[in-house]
Motif scaffolding. Structure first.
Motif, mmCIF file in Angstrom:
data_model
loop_
_atom_site.group_PDB
_atom_site.id
_atom_site.type_symbol
_atom_site.label_atom_id
_atom_site.label_comp_id
_atom_site.label_asym_id
_atom_site.label_seq_id
_atom_site.Cartn_x
_atom_site.Cartn_y
_atom_site.Cartn_z
ATOM 1 N N ALA A 247 142.083 -5.344 -4.410
ATOM 2 C CA ALA A 247 142.097 -5.607 -5.632
ATOM 3 C C ALA A 247 143.257 -6.535 -6.384
ATOM 4 N N ASP A 248 144.675 -6.231 -5.622
ATOM 5 C CA ASP A 248 145.762 -7.102 -5.882
ATOM 6 C C ASP A 248 145.440 -8.446 -5.466
ATOM 7 N N SER A 249 144.902 -8.690 -4.330
ATOM 8 C CA SER A 249 144.561 -10.119 -3.916
ATOM 9 C C SER A 249 143.764 -10.659 -4.920
ATOM 10 N N LEU A 250 142.620 -9.793 -5.227
ATOM 11 C CA LEU A 250 141.626 -10.643 -6.213
ATOM 12 C C LEU A 250 142.375 -10.779 -7.518
ATOM 13 N N GLU A 251 143.265 -10.044 -7.996
ATOM 14 C CA GLU A 251 143.862 -10.235 -9.284
ATOM 15 C C GLU A 251 144.683 -11.436 -9.160
ATOM 16 N N ARG A 252 145.370 -11.733 -7.979
ATOM 17 C CA ARG A 252 146.239 -12.681 -7.672
ATOM 18 C C ARG A 252 145.375 -14.122 -7.710
ATOM 19 N N GLU A 253 144.269 -14.150 -7.055
ATOM 20 C CA GLU A 253 143.454 -15.132 -6.990
ATOM 21 C C GLU A 253 142.844 -15.599 -8.289
ATOM 22 N N LEU A 254 142.455 -14.399 -9.058
ATOM 23 C CA LEU A 254 141.857 -14.791 -10.542
ATOM 24 C C LEU A 254 143.126 -15.334 -11.368
ATOM 25 N N SER A 255 144.267 -14.945 -11.076
ATOM 26 C CA SER A 255 145.442 -15.336 -11.739
ATOM 27 C C SER A 255 145.383 -17.029 -11.411
ATOM 28 N N LEU A 256 145.296 -17.214 -10.153
ATOM 29 C CA LEU A 256 145.654 -18.833 -9.926
ATOM 30 C C LEU A 256 144.619 -19.413 -10.314
ATOM 31 N N LEU A 257 143.486 -18.960 -10.436
ATOM 32 C CA LEU A 257 142.312 -19.875 -10.706
ATOM 33 C C LEU A 257 142.017 -20.045 -12.155
ATOM 34 N N ALA A 258 142.866 -18.943 -12.804
ATOM 35 C CA ALA A 258 142.820 -19.293 -14.380
ATOM 36 C C ALA A 258 143.862 -20.148 -14.713
ATOM 37 N N ASP A 259 145.153 -20.178 -13.853
ATOM 38 C CA ASP A 259 145.989 -21.114 -14.097
ATOM 39 C C ASP A 259 145.522 -22.453 -13.702
ATOM 40 N N ARG A 260 145.054 -22.641 -12.654
ATOM 41 C CA ARG A 260 144.385 -24.103 -12.434
ATOM 42 C C ARG A 260 143.527 -24.512 -13.235
ATOM 43 N N ALA A 261 142.358 -23.490 -13.716
ATOM 44 C CA ALA A 261 141.559 -23.930 -14.775
ATOM 45 C C ALA A 261 142.279 -24.373 -16.171
ATOM 46 N N GLU A 262 143.389 -23.534 -16.522
ATOM 47 C CA GLU A 262 143.995 -23.968 -17.641
ATOM 48 C C GLU A 262 144.859 -25.406 -17.447
ATOM 49 N N GLU A 263 145.140 -25.710 -16.363
ATOM 50 C CA GLU A 263 145.952 -26.970 -16.120
ATOM 51 C C GLU A 263 144.723 -28.133 -15.954
ATOM 52 N N ARG A 264 143.821 -27.752 -15.539
ATOM 53 C CA ARG A 264 142.519 -28.860 -15.588
ATOM 54 C C ARG A 264 142.194 -29.072 -17.093
ATOM 55 N N ALA A 265 142.243 -28.026 -17.795
ATOM 56 C CA ALA A 265 141.540 -28.046 -19.152
ATOM 57 C C ALA A 265 142.709 -28.930 -19.892
ATOM 58 N N GLU A 266 143.939 -28.697 -19.574
ATOM 59 C CA GLU A 266 145.148 -29.344 -20.397
ATOM 60 C C GLU A 266 145.196 -30.818 -19.828
ATOM 61 N N TRP A 267 144.905 -30.874 -18.594
ATOM 62 C CA TRP A 267 144.753 -32.372 -18.317
ATOM 63 C C TRP A 267 143.624 -33.130 -18.921
ATOM 64 N N ALA A 268 142.338 -32.238 -18.993
ATOM 65 C CA ALA A 268 141.172 -32.981 -19.815
ATOM 66 C C ALA A 268 141.651 -33.195 -21.288
ATOM 67 N N ARG A 269 142.279 -32.304 -21.854
ATOM 68 C CA ARG A 269 142.657 -32.496 -23.383
ATOM 69 C C ARG A 269 143.679 -33.808 -23.412
ATOM 70 N N GLN A 270 144.553 -33.732 -22.583
ATOM 71 C CA GLN A 270 145.181 -34.781 -22.543
ATOM 72 C C GLN A 270 144.597 -36.195 -22.332
ATOM 73 N N GLU A 271 143.580 -36.403 -21.385
ATOM 74 C CA GLU A 271 142.835 -37.414 -21.376
ATOM 75 C C GLU A 271 141.994 -37.686 -22.338
ATOM 76 N N GLU A 272 141.463 -36.768 -23.313
ATOM 77 C CA GLU A 272 140.669 -36.909 -24.313
ATOM 78 C C GLU A 272 141.586 -37.513 -25.265
#
Length: 436
Positions: free
Chosen positions: A178-203
Motif C-alpha cells: 500500500a505504501d509503495s502504491l501510494e508512492r507510485e501514485l504520488s509520483l504519477l500525479a507529480d509527473r502528470a502535473e509536470e506534463r500538464a504544466e508543460w502542456a499549459r506552457q506550450e499552449e
C-alpha cells in the motif's frame, strides 16, 4: 496473548527498551508476574521433592517464571528455560507463552520446530515417568495420557503462533504494498502535473505566437498606412481617402481575427472544466504530444496558403514592392502546415515593414511533392524611405522557428550578401509530418 515476538531493531518505536509500544511492556510484565506467582506456588512442591529449603525452591521457581518478561527479546532463551524445568513440572504458563512467542517470531522455522520437538518429547517423557509411578495404571492408559498432555501443552501454542506470525507478515506485506502504491501514485500525479504544466506552457507560447502574428502584422500595416495618410492628406485627398479605408479594413480584420482567437480560447476552458469535474482522482500518464493536444484542443481554422495573394496585396497597398513567385503544383496540406507557412510569410513581411522600409521584397513558395518551402527575401533598405518607427519585441523570428520546428521542418534566417535579409522555411509533406 498478543503476537509479535519481534527480535529485529525497533528504532523509532514508542515503547521502552525492546518493546514496540507501552502496552506490550505492560502485557509482558503482567505475564511475567503471573508466571512467577504460578512457579512460586509450584516451587514449594519442588523444594519438598528435591529436599532443599522451601525458600530456595520458591526463589528459584519465581526467577524461572519471571523470565517470561523477556519473551519478545529472547524467545529462544525463554523456551530453553521452559524445556530445562520440564522435569520439575513447573512453569506451564511459561512453556505455553514461550512456544507461542517463538513460533510467532522471526526466528528461522527449523529452529522453532527443533525446540518445539524437544519440548514435546520432554513433556511426553516427564508425563510418562510421573504417571508410570502409579502401579495400578495400565501401560496403554499411561501412554495415551502422556501423549495427550504433550500434544495439549505444545501443539496448540505452536500452531497459533505460526498462524499469528504469518498473519502479521501478511499485514506488513500488504502495508508495504500500500505504501509503495501510494508512492507510485504520488509520483504519477507529480509527473502528470509536470506534463500538464508543460502542456499549459506550450499552449501559452502558441497563443502568444498567434496573438503576435495577428496583432503585429495588422497593426504594422495600419501604422504604415497612417504614416502615408499623414503625408498625403493635404496633397492628395483621394489617396488619403483610400489609405484611410485601408486602415479601417485592416483594423476590422484584426478585430475579427482576435474575436475568433478569443472564442477558441474560451471553448476549451469550459470543456476542460466539465471534464475535470468528472475526471477520476488518479491522472494517467500520457505522452507529451497527447498532453499538448488535450490542452490545446483541435487546431482551429485559420489562414491558408491560398490567402498569400491577399496577404501580399495588403503589403503592396501599403507601398511595399513585393513580388510573389509560386512554383510547383499545389496539393492539399493539413491545416497546421498551411497556417505555419502563411504565418512565416506574414511575419517576414511584417519585419520588412518594420526594419526594411522601401526595400524590394520577393516571396517565393515551392511545392516539391514531399515538402513545401517558403522564402521571403528583401533587398537593401532604401535610406530615403520613411521609417515608421514601429516597436519590436524581438519574438518574431523565435516564434517562426518554433512553429516550423514543431512540425518537423527546417527554419533558417539571416542576412544576405547584398545587405538584405532572408527568411526560409521548409515544411514536410503531410505523410512525412504524420498528420495526413
Amino acid at each position: 496473548m498478543t503476537s509479535t515476538g519481534e527480535q529485529h531493531d525497533r528504532e523509532g518505536r514508542a515503547g521502552p527498551l525492546w518493546w514496540g509500544r507501552p502496552g506490550e511492556a505492560v502485557l509482558d510484565v503482567g505475564l511475567g508476574l503471573a508466571s512467577a506467582v504460578e512457579c512460586g506456588f509450584e516451587g514449594v512442591g519442588l523444594a519438598r521433592e528435591a529436599g532443599v529449603p522451601t525458600a530456595v525452591g520458591v526463589v528459584f521457581a519465581v526467577l524461572v517464571g519471571a523470565t517470561l518478561v523477556v519473551r519478545r527479546r529472547w524467545p529462544i532463551t525463554v523456551v530453553l528455560v521452559g524445556i530445562a524445568v520440564t522435569p520439575a513440572a513447573i512453569g506451564f504458563l511459561l512453556a505455553l507463552v514461550g512456544l507461542y512467542t517463538l513460533a510467532a517470531s522471526e526466528v528461522p522455522r527449523r529452529i522453532t520446530m527443533t525446540l518445539a520437538s524437544m519440548s514435546f518429547v520432554g513433556t511426553f517423557i516427564v508425563m510418562w515417568v510421573r504417571t508410570r509411578a502409579e502401579d495400578e495404571l495400565a501401560t496403554g492408559f499411561v501412554f495415551t495420557l502422556a501423549l495427550f498432555m504433550a500434544i495439549a501443552l505444545n501443539v496448540p501454542p505452536v500452531l497459533y503462533g505460526l498462524y499469528m506470525g504469518a498473519r502479521r507478515r501478511l499485514l506488513e506485506s500488504l502495508q508495504e504494498r500500500a505504501d509503495s502504491l501510494e508512492r507510485e501514485l504520488s509520483l504519477l500525479a507529480d509527473r502528470a502535473e509536470e506534463r500538464a504544466e508543460w502542456a499549459r506552457q506550450e499552449e501559452r507560447t502558441r497563443i502568444a505566437r498567434e496573438m503576435h502574428d495577428v496583432v503585429a502584422h495588422r497593426v504594422s500595416l495600419m501604422v504604415v498606412h497612417a504614416a502615408a495618410l499623414q503625408a498625403v492628406a493635404l496633397k492628395d485627398p483621394a489617396k488619403a481617402q483610400r489609405n484611410a479605408a485601408l486602415v479601417g479594413d485592416m483594423g476590422r480584420q484584426a478585430l475579427t481575427e482576435l474575436r475568433e482567437m478569443l472564442g477558441v480560447l474560451r471553448a476549451p476552458v469550459k470543456a476542460a472544466s466539465s471534464e475535470a469535474a468528472v475526471a477520476p482522482s488518479v491522472v494517467p500518464v500520457v505522452p507529451v504530444p497527447s498532453a499538448v493536444a488535450a490542452v490545446a484542443g483541435p487546431v482551429e481554422e485559420g489562414p491558408s496558403l491560398g490567402e498569400l495573394h491577399a496577404l501580399v496585396g495588403q503589403s503592396r497597398a501599403a507601398g511595399m514592392v513585393v513580388e510573389l513567385d509560386v512554383r510547383g503544383e499545389a496539393v492539399a496540406y493539413p491545416v497546421e502546415v498551411e497556417q505555419t507557412a502563411y504565418r512565416v510569410v506574414q511575419e517576414a513581411l511584417t519585419n520588412c515593414h518594420k526594419h526594411a522600409p522601401g526595400a524590394e521584397v520577393v516571396v517565393r513558395m515551392a511545392h516539391r511533392g514531399e515538402e513545401v518551402a517558403v522564402q521571403v527575401e528583401n533587398g537593401p533598405c532604401d535610406g530615403q524611405a520613411v521609417v515608421p518607427g514601429l516597436p519590436s519585441g524581438g519574438n518574431g523570428l523565435v516564434g517562426m522557428r518554433e512553429r516550423v520546428q514543431g512540425l518537423g521542418g527546417v527554419f533558417v534566417a539571416g542576412p544576405t550578401d547584398v545587405g538584405g535579409f532572408r527568411v526560409s522555411a521548409v515544411l514536410p509533406r503531410p505523410a512525412a509530418a504524420g498528420c495526413a
